[in-house]
Design an enzyme around this catalytic site. Sequence first.
Site, PDB file in Angstrom:
ATOM      1  N   CYS A 276       0.626  -1.611   0.169  1.00 50.18           N
ATOM      2  CA  CYS A 276       0.115   0.158   0.076  1.00 50.18           C
ATOM      3  C   CYS A 276       1.385   1.114  -0.634  1.00 50.18           C
ATOM      4  O   CYS A 276       1.742   2.081  -1.062  1.00 50.18           O
ATOM      5  CB  CYS A 276      -0.660   0.202   1.239  1.00 50.18           C
ATOM      6  SG  CYS A 276      -2.231   1.089   0.861  1.00 50.18           S
TER       7      CYS A 276
ATOM      8  N   HIS B  55      -3.736  -5.264  -0.057  1.00 45.37           N
ATOM      9  CA  HIS B  55      -3.205  -5.006   1.334  1.00 45.37           C
ATOM     10  C   HIS B  55      -3.254  -7.331   1.603  1.00 45.37           C
ATOM     11  O   HIS B  55      -4.356  -7.204   1.798  1.00 45.37           O
ATOM     12  CB  HIS B  55      -4.234  -5.227   2.409  1.00 45.37           C
ATOM     13  CG  HIS B  55      -4.134  -3.374   2.768  1.00 45.37           C
ATOM     14  ND1 HIS B  55      -2.860  -3.051   3.379  1.00 45.37           N
ATOM     15  CD2 HIS B  55      -4.962  -2.459   2.252  1.00 45.37           C
ATOM     16  CE1 HIS B  55      -3.760  -2.133   3.582  1.00 45.37           C
ATOM     17  NE2 HIS B  55      -4.131  -0.796   2.688  1.00 45.37           N
TER      18      HIS B  55
ATOM     19  N   GLU C  81      -2.821  -8.721   4.570  1.00 48.89           N
ATOM     20  CA  GLU C  81      -2.980  -8.867   5.477  1.00 48.89           C
ATOM     21  C   GLU C  81      -4.561  -8.995   5.479  1.00 48.89           C
ATOM     22  O   GLU C  81      -5.131  -9.359   6.622  1.00 48.89           O
ATOM     23  CB  GLU C  81      -2.187  -8.317   5.984  1.00 48.89           C
ATOM     24  CG  GLU C  81      -2.950  -6.959   6.407  1.00 48.89           C
ATOM     25  CD  GLU C  81      -2.129  -6.363   5.066  1.00 48.89           C
ATOM     26  OE1 GLU C  81      -2.157  -4.515   5.205  1.00 48.89           O
ATOM     27  OE2 GLU C  81      -1.633  -6.517   4.239  1.00 48.89           O
TER      28      GLU C  81
END
Length: 206
Positions: free
Chosen positions: A83, A187, A189
């Site tokens: 990001c 992302h 995650e």
Amino acid sequence: MSTSRLGIIDYGAGNLHSVRNTFRAAGYESTLVSQPSHLEGLTHLVLPGVGEFGDCATKLRAQGLEEHVRSWIAEDKPFLGICVGYQILFESGDESPVVPGLGILRGHVRKFPEGDLKVPHMGWNGISLLHPEDPVWQGMDGHPHFYFVHSYYPVPENDEWTAATCSYGGTFAAAVRRGNLVATQFHPEKSQKLGIRFLSNFLTLR
């Protein structure tokens, strides 16, 4: 058993705990890197990012990590930017015109245009893999879906660096790959099982 020794840069502005927990879910522990000495012995380095372009770049510099990140990437050691950690690899950005990026990749980070487009771009979206045979995409089809949260997107000067594209008010570079440098606008995650797979694939790079 993996011999990877993973470091996650902690510059006070990144989504590092979510990233760290996702690597842990994939079976990998990590070291937090907040000063240059913490880089010793590491094999893989991650620059997470949540926040503002200029603030993130400024904090990284204040901790004396900028030149070490440059050296790491110049030596072609495995590196992942996520990001804003992807965006600040470029030379400049609309979000903070007076604060330069790291300039590791030539190009500019633009803001999505105002109008009918909902900004930020938030939620799941499909990406198109330009090189699906790349090890970082192992176990995925040519159009996997990842989670995005961003109002700005990089425009690389060299199209050859683009590893994946995404469509949102136009087509933008959702990921880049240059040697062992990998960076994503999405992302991992926040992308559940596919994100875990992506981070595991990153750790196979040598």
